[in-house]
Write an enzyme that holds these catalytic residues in place. Structure first.
Site, PDB file in Angstrom:
ATOM      1  N   LYS A 197     -60.690 -38.646  18.680  1.00 45.31           N
ATOM      2  CA  LYS A 197     -60.168 -37.616  17.752  1.00 45.31           C
ATOM      3  C   LYS A 197     -60.892 -37.691  16.403  1.00 45.31           C
ATOM      4  O   LYS A 197     -61.135 -36.662  15.761  1.00 45.31           O
ATOM      5  CB  LYS A 197     -58.653 -37.790  17.551  1.00 45.31           C
ATOM      6  CG  LYS A 197     -57.804 -37.454  18.778  1.00 45.31           C
ATOM      7  CD  LYS A 197     -58.013 -36.049  19.283  1.00 45.31           C
ATOM      8  CE  LYS A 197     -56.996 -35.642  20.333  1.00 45.31           C
ATOM      9  NZ  LYS A 197     -57.364 -34.399  21.026  1.00 45.31           N
ATOM     10  N   THR A 255     -45.898 -33.680  26.680  1.00 43.43           N
ATOM     11  CA  THR A 255     -46.735 -32.941  27.633  1.00 43.43           C
ATOM     12  C   THR A 255     -47.253 -33.967  28.641  1.00 43.43           C
ATOM     13  O   THR A 255     -47.082 -35.173  28.436  1.00 43.43           O
ATOM     14  CB  THR A 255     -47.954 -32.290  26.929  1.00 43.43           C
ATOM     15  OG1 THR A 255     -48.753 -33.336  26.365  1.00 43.43           O
ATOM     16  CG2 THR A 255     -47.562 -31.324  25.840  1.00 43.43           C
ATOM     17  N   SER A 292     -47.978 -27.330  28.270  1.00 42.70           N
ATOM     18  CA  SER A 292     -49.226 -27.530  27.523  1.00 42.70           C
ATOM     19  C   SER A 292     -49.143 -26.885  26.141  1.00 42.70           C
ATOM     20  O   SER A 292     -48.633 -25.761  25.995  1.00 42.70           O
ATOM     21  CB  SER A 292     -50.404 -26.877  28.266  1.00 42.70           C
ATOM     22  OG  SER A 292     -50.638 -27.509  29.491  1.00 42.70           O
ATOM     23  N   GLY A 320     -57.392 -25.200  28.188  1.00 40.93           N
ATOM     24  CA  GLY A 320     -56.486 -26.366  28.130  1.00 40.93           C
ATOM     25  C   GLY A 320     -55.061 -26.118  28.578  1.00 40.93           C
ATOM     26  O   GLY A 320     -54.194 -26.965  28.383  1.00 40.93           O
ATOM     27  N   ILE A 360     -45.671 -34.147  21.027  1.00 41.64           N
ATOM     28  CA  ILE A 360     -44.930 -33.179  21.849  1.00 41.64           C
ATOM     29  C   ILE A 360     -45.016 -33.677  23.291  1.00 41.64           C
ATOM     30  O   ILE A 360     -46.094 -34.098  23.730  1.00 41.64           O
ATOM     31  CB  ILE A 360     -45.568 -31.768  21.751  1.00 41.64           C
ATOM     32  CG1 ILE A 360     -45.506 -31.253  20.305  1.00 41.64           C
ATOM     33  CG2 ILE A 360     -44.891 -30.785  22.696  1.00 41.64           C
ATOM     34  CD1 ILE A 360     -46.205 -29.905  20.087  1.00 41.64           C
ATOM     35  N   SER A 390     -50.331 -34.931  29.176  1.00 41.40           N
ATOM     36  CA  SER A 390     -51.302 -35.831  28.530  1.00 41.40           C
ATOM     37  C   SER A 390     -50.598 -36.858  27.653  1.00 41.40           C
ATOM     38  O   SER A 390     -50.942 -38.039  27.675  1.00 41.40           O
ATOM     39  CB  SER A 390     -52.267 -35.045  27.649  1.00 41.40           C
ATOM     40  OG  SER A 390     -53.111 -34.272  28.434  1.00 41.40           O
ATOM     41  N   TYR A 409     -52.799 -45.652  21.070  1.00 37.46           N
ATOM     42  CA  TYR A 409     -53.617 -44.430  21.099  1.00 37.46           C
ATOM     43  C   TYR A 409     -55.105 -44.795  21.259  1.00 37.46           C
ATOM     44  O   TYR A 409     -55.901 -44.034  21.813  1.00 37.46           O
ATOM     45  CB  TYR A 409     -53.369 -43.603  19.829  1.00 37.46           C
ATOM     46  CG  TYR A 409     -53.689 -42.136  19.985  1.00 37.46           C
ATOM     47  CD1 TYR A 409     -53.030 -41.347  20.930  1.00 37.46           C
ATOM     48  CD2 TYR A 409     -54.652 -41.534  19.196  1.00 37.46           C
ATOM     49  CE1 TYR A 409     -53.334 -39.999  21.077  1.00 37.46           C
ATOM     50  CE2 TYR A 409     -54.956 -40.189  19.323  1.00 37.46           C
ATOM     51  CZ  TYR A 409     -54.289 -39.432  20.264  1.00 37.46           C
ATOM     52  OH  TYR A 409     -54.602 -38.097  20.403  1.00 37.46           O
TER      53      TYR A 409
HETATM   54  P1  NAD Z   1     -51.964 -31.096  28.497  1.00 37.42           P
HETATM   55  O1  NAD Z   1     -52.075 -32.186  29.509  1.00 37.42           O
HETATM   56  O2  NAD Z   1     -51.014 -30.010  28.774  1.00 37.42           O
HETATM   57  O3  NAD Z   1     -53.386 -30.478  28.172  1.00 37.42           O
HETATM   58  C1  NAD Z   1     -54.580 -31.199  28.294  1.00 37.42           C
HETATM   59  C2  NAD Z   1     -55.558 -30.278  29.002  1.00 37.42           C
HETATM   60  O4  NAD Z   1     -56.849 -30.906  29.066  1.00 37.42           O
HETATM   61  C3  NAD Z   1     -55.155 -29.953  30.443  1.00 37.42           C
HETATM   62  O5  NAD Z   1     -55.008 -28.577  30.589  1.00 37.42           O
HETATM   63  C4  NAD Z   1     -56.315 -30.477  31.261  1.00 37.42           C
HETATM   64  O6  NAD Z   1     -56.587 -29.668  32.392  1.00 37.42           O
HETATM   65  C5  NAD Z   1     -57.440 -30.388  30.235  1.00 37.42           C
HETATM   66  N1  NAD Z   1     -58.592 -31.199  30.623  1.00 37.42           N
HETATM   67  C6  NAD Z   1     -58.666 -32.527  30.832  1.00 37.42           C
HETATM   68  N2  NAD Z   1     -59.898 -32.865  31.262  1.00 37.42           N
HETATM   69  C7  NAD Z   1     -60.622 -31.704  31.317  1.00 37.42           C
HETATM   70  C8  NAD Z   1     -61.953 -31.385  31.701  1.00 37.42           C
HETATM   71  N3  NAD Z   1     -62.807 -32.321  32.133  1.00 37.42           N
HETATM   72  N4  NAD Z   1     -62.348 -30.084  31.649  1.00 37.42           N
HETATM   73  C9  NAD Z   1     -61.511 -29.111  31.222  1.00 37.42           C
HETATM   74  N5  NAD Z   1     -60.238 -29.362  30.850  1.00 37.42           N
HETATM   75  C10 NAD Z   1     -59.797 -30.643  30.899  1.00 37.42           C
HETATM   76  O7  NAD Z   1     -51.585 -31.869  27.124  1.00 37.42           O
HETATM   77  P2  NAD Z   1     -51.470 -31.349  25.623  1.00 37.42           P
HETATM   78  O8  NAD Z   1     -50.612 -32.361  24.941  1.00 37.42           O
HETATM   79  O9  NAD Z   1     -51.106 -29.918  25.599  1.00 37.42           O
HETATM   80  O10 NAD Z   1     -52.953 -31.565  25.083  1.00 37.42           O
HETATM   81  C11 NAD Z   1     -53.712 -30.538  24.482  1.00 37.42           C
HETATM   82  C12 NAD Z   1     -54.453 -31.063  23.267  1.00 37.42           C
HETATM   83  O11 NAD Z   1     -53.515 -31.374  22.243  1.00 37.42           O
HETATM   84  C13 NAD Z   1     -55.245 -32.355  23.510  1.00 37.42           C
HETATM   85  O12 NAD Z   1     -56.444 -32.318  22.782  1.00 37.42           O
HETATM   86  C14 NAD Z   1     -54.326 -33.407  22.923  1.00 37.42           C
HETATM   87  O13 NAD Z   1     -55.020 -34.596  22.557  1.00 37.42           O
HETATM   88  C15 NAD Z   1     -53.811 -32.660  21.722  1.00 37.42           C
HETATM   89  N6  NAD Z   1     -52.597 -33.197  21.077  1.00 37.42           N
HETATM   90  C16 NAD Z   1     -51.483 -33.437  21.815  1.00 37.42           C
HETATM   91  C17 NAD Z   1     -50.354 -33.944  21.188  1.00 37.42           C
HETATM   92  C18 NAD Z   1     -49.089 -34.241  21.978  1.00 37.42           C
HETATM   93  O14 NAD Z   1     -48.262 -35.013  21.498  1.00 37.42           O
HETATM   94  N7  NAD Z   1     -48.896 -33.660  23.124  1.00 37.42           N
HETATM   95  C19 NAD Z   1     -50.361 -34.194  19.803  1.00 37.42           C
HETATM   96  C20 NAD Z   1     -51.519 -33.925  19.089  1.00 37.42           C
HETATM   97  C21 NAD Z   1     -52.644 -33.423  19.730  1.00 37.42           C
END
Ligand code: NAD
Length: 256
Positions: free
Chosen positions: A163, A194, A19, A13, A192, A196, A156
């Site tokens: 989730k 990012t 990220s 990820g 955070i 996504s 969301y």
């Molecule tokens: P990010 O965009 O940096 O990371 C998301 C990752 O998912 C990317 O590296 C992308 O390449 C990967 N991805 C998407 N489709 C894919 C696929 N088909 N195969 C393999 N990889 C795939 O964003 P992030 O915020 O670091 O997200 C990481 C996790 O944290 C996610 O599950 C997100 O829901 C969760 N999250 C994020 C936040 C926030 O506010 N950023 C808060 C809570 C939870």
């Protein structure tokens, strides 16, 4: 001694330095882990290679798009041949179409719903199925979730439902894999900035409101999530499984 000395940890990820998975990688590296990374495809390959070559040149890197069963199979075959045992897996990935992350939830398309479930929730099950065979000395699997899996958070939408399924999958996997001494937990991170997160409509505004409301009066950092992940992957948390730990500056306790 460092918390993760001699542990081989797979990090899925990372797409760039913002990220959450990169924050986790830095904490695990600081604690002495040997890191293995995956990238999704051409879109992320270049940026991940650049990041690793400047900051973690010894780390192994493999392609894995989690929608492709062959990619997952090949990934764990390669890790088995190149490295052998795994002690930890970080599943930090999710995806939903941008148009599903705004407006009315009842307008969610079938395709959009299934895609979000496939990438953001089912992938943890598929990855765990192969990872468990390499985790012969036990270890930890962790995934990332958000409060939108427990409550209805505006915009969301489909990701909240994914989730909720992910958090349930954590409990089912933890119940099954305990006998292999594999612990499965999730971290519910506060918002955070990012790539996504920016896909969720009105995210910047959400972040501002958050700061004003939470007990700690601030948002959380990649580094703080990384430290919790390192703890969950280490022997310090060896009696914790099936848990969802909120790293959200206290947001989840509020009756908002
Ligand atoms: P990010 O965009 O940096 O990371 C998301 C990752 O998912 C990317 O590296 C992308 O390449 C990967 N991805 C998407 N489709 C894919 C696929 N088909 N195969 C393999 N990889 C795939 O964003 P992030 O915020 O670091 O997200 C990481 C996790 O944290 C996610 O599950 C997100 O829901 C969760 N999250 C994020 C936040 C926030 O506010 N950023 C808060 C809570 C939870």
């Amino acid at each position: 001694m460092s918390l993760l000395e001699n542990k081989n940890i797979l990090i899925m990820g990372v797409s760039n330095k913002w990220s959450i998975a990169w924050g986790i990688a830095k904490a695990c590296s600081r604690e002495g882990a040997n890191l293995i990374f995956t990238y999704e495809g051409e879109r992320t390959e270049r940026s991940v290679k650049q990041l690793l070559s400047s900051e973690m040149p010894d780390a192994k890197l493999y392609k894995c798009n989690v929608t492709d069963d062959m990619d997952i199979l090949r990934l764990f075959d390669d890790i088995k041949n190149d490295i052998g045992t795994l002690h930890g897996v970080v599943h930090s990935l999710a995806f939903a179409k941008k148009e599903e992350l705004e407006g009315n939830f009842s307008e969610t398309s079938r395709d959009g719903y299934l895609l979000a479930q496939n990438i953001s929730s089912y992938s943890l099950v598929a990855v765990s199925r192969y990872a468990k065979n390499l985790m012969t000395e036990g270890g930890g699997i962790i995934t990332l979730t958000y409060i939108g899996g427990e409550r209805a958070v505006p915009n969301y939408n489909v990701m909240g439902v994914a989730k909720a399924a992910l958090e349930s999958a954590v409990r089912y996997l933890a119940a099954e894999l305990g006998k292999n001494n594999i612990r499965v937990n999730s971290i519910s991170a506060g918002p955070i900035k990012t790539i996504s997160a920016r896909g969720v409509s009105n995210f910047t505004n959400m972040l501002k409101q958050y700061e004003g409301k939470v007990p700690l009066g601030r948002t959380v950092t990649q580094e703080e999530v990384g430290n919790t992940a390192a703890f969950l992957l280490s022997d310090l948390s060896q009696a914790i499984t099936g848990e969802n730990i909120h790293v959200d500056a206290g947001y989840h306790i509020l009756g908002l």
